[in-house]
Design a protein around this motif. Structure first.
Motif, PDB file in Angstrom:
ATOM      1  N   MET A  55      52.936  41.764  49.067  1.00  0.00           N
ATOM      2  CA  MET A  55      53.260  42.702  50.153  1.00  0.00           C
ATOM      3  C   MET A  55      52.397  43.946  49.977  1.00  0.00           C
ATOM      4  N   PRO A  56      52.124  44.658  51.087  1.00  0.00           N
ATOM      5  CA  PRO A  56      51.314  45.882  50.973  1.00  0.00           C
ATOM      6  C   PRO A  56      52.078  46.992  50.245  1.00  0.00           C
ATOM      7  N   GLU A  57      51.349  47.887  49.644  1.00  0.00           N
ATOM      8  CA  GLU A  57      51.858  49.076  48.954  1.00  0.00           C
ATOM      9  C   GLU A  57      52.608  48.793  47.659  1.00  0.00           C
ATOM     10  N   MET A  58      53.570  47.880  47.669  1.00  0.00           N
ATOM     11  CA  MET A  58      54.329  47.555  46.456  1.00  0.00           C
ATOM     12  C   MET A  58      54.622  46.060  46.462  1.00  0.00           C
ATOM     13  N   ARG A  65      60.643  45.054  38.961  1.00  0.00           N
ATOM     14  CA  ARG A  65      60.546  45.915  37.775  1.00  0.00           C
ATOM     15  C   ARG A  65      61.223  47.263  38.044  1.00  0.00           C
ATOM     16  N   THR A  66      61.003  47.839  39.228  1.00  0.00           N
ATOM     17  CA  THR A  66      61.606  49.126  39.593  1.00  0.00           C
ATOM     18  C   THR A  66      63.128  49.029  39.623  1.00  0.00           C
ATOM     19  N   GLU A  71      68.938  52.761  36.496  1.00  0.00           N
ATOM     20  CA  GLU A  71      70.326  52.593  36.069  1.00  0.00           C
ATOM     21  C   GLU A  71      71.230  52.172  37.233  1.00  0.00           C
ATOM     22  N   ALA A  72      70.913  52.647  38.439  1.00  0.00           N
ATOM     23  CA  ALA A  72      71.729  52.352  39.616  1.00  0.00           C
ATOM     24  C   ALA A  72      71.630  50.893  40.061  1.00  0.00           C
ATOM     25  N   THR A  73      70.515  50.235  39.736  1.00  0.00           N
ATOM     26  CA  THR A  73      70.297  48.879  40.256  1.00  0.00           C
ATOM     27  C   THR A  73      69.960  47.839  39.188  1.00  0.00           C
ATOM     28  N   GLN A  74      69.986  48.205  37.924  1.00  0.00           N
ATOM     29  CA  GLN A  74      69.536  47.284  36.883  1.00  0.00           C
ATOM     30  C   GLN A  74      70.380  46.014  36.753  1.00  0.00           C
ATOM     31  N   GLN A  75      71.632  46.053  37.179  1.00  0.00           N
ATOM     32  CA  GLN A  75      72.491  44.872  37.102  1.00  0.00           C
ATOM     33  C   GLN A  75      72.343  43.943  38.309  1.00  0.00           C
ATOM     34  N   LEU A  76      71.596  44.401  39.298  1.00  0.00           N
ATOM     35  CA  LEU A  76      71.421  43.669  40.550  1.00  0.00           C
ATOM     36  C   LEU A  76      70.551  42.423  40.327  1.00  0.00           C
ATOM     37  N   GLY A  93      57.060  36.647  36.746  1.00  0.00           N
ATOM     38  CA  GLY A  93      58.247  37.022  37.515  1.00  0.00           C
ATOM     39  C   GLY A  93      59.460  37.192  36.614  1.00  0.00           C
ATOM     40  N   LYS A  94      59.648  36.255  35.696  1.00  0.00           N
ATOM     41  CA  LYS A  94      60.777  36.344  34.760  1.00  0.00           C
ATOM     42  C   LYS A  94      60.629  37.573  33.860  1.00  0.00           C
ATOM     43  N   LYS A  95      59.384  37.868  33.441  1.00  0.00           N
ATOM     44  CA  LYS A  95      59.146  39.044  32.599  1.00  0.00           C
ATOM     45  C   LYS A  95      59.455  40.352  33.336  1.00  0.00           C
ATOM     46  N   GLN A  96      59.337  40.346  34.653  1.00  0.00           N
ATOM     47  CA  GLN A  96      59.653  41.533  35.452  1.00  0.00           C
ATOM     48  C   GLN A  96      61.154  41.680  35.654  1.00  0.00           C
TER      49      GLN A  96
END
Length: 119
Positions: A55-58, A65-66, A71-76, A93-96
């Protein structure tokens, strides 16, 4: 009802994934922009994120990874859904932090099986 955030810059792919999810009884949020997806993940608190890679930009790898670093989304849980089907891509992908990796083209059954496996 579980909520799924779908991120893909291809309108046709985005529409197809959203259709499969809605038919399976999920509430769907969608965007074609990975940066916007970060904001939606933080504010709308979905139960799952499904993202394309190219995808463009990101990229979807960067998005994953982001999300996993915040902390707000790490369990997602995150499912990467992409045409990048090499073993190295899957490993990366798994490493990310991806919980599942689905390659396009996929069947409706394979797609929903991946979704159910992480929810």
């Amino acid at each position: 009802m579980k909520t799924v955030l779908v991120v893909d810059d291809s309108p046709a792919e985005l529409k197809l994934m959203c259709l499969y999810l809605k038919e399976a009884g999920y509430l769907v949020i969608s965007t074609d922009d990975a940066k916007e997806a970060v904001t939606k993940a933080e504010t709308q608190k979905p139960d799952l994120v499904i993202t394309d890679v190219v995808m463009p930009e990101m990229s979807g790898f960067e998005l994953c990874r982001t999300l996993k670093k915040s902390e707000a989304t790490q369990q997602l849980p995150v499912i990467i859904c992409t045409t990048k089907n090499q073993d190295l891509d899957k490993l990366w992908g798994k490493k990310q932090g991806a919980d599942e990796y689905v390659t396009k083209p996929y069947t409706r059954e394979d797609f929903l099986k991946a979704v159910r496996s992480v929810l």
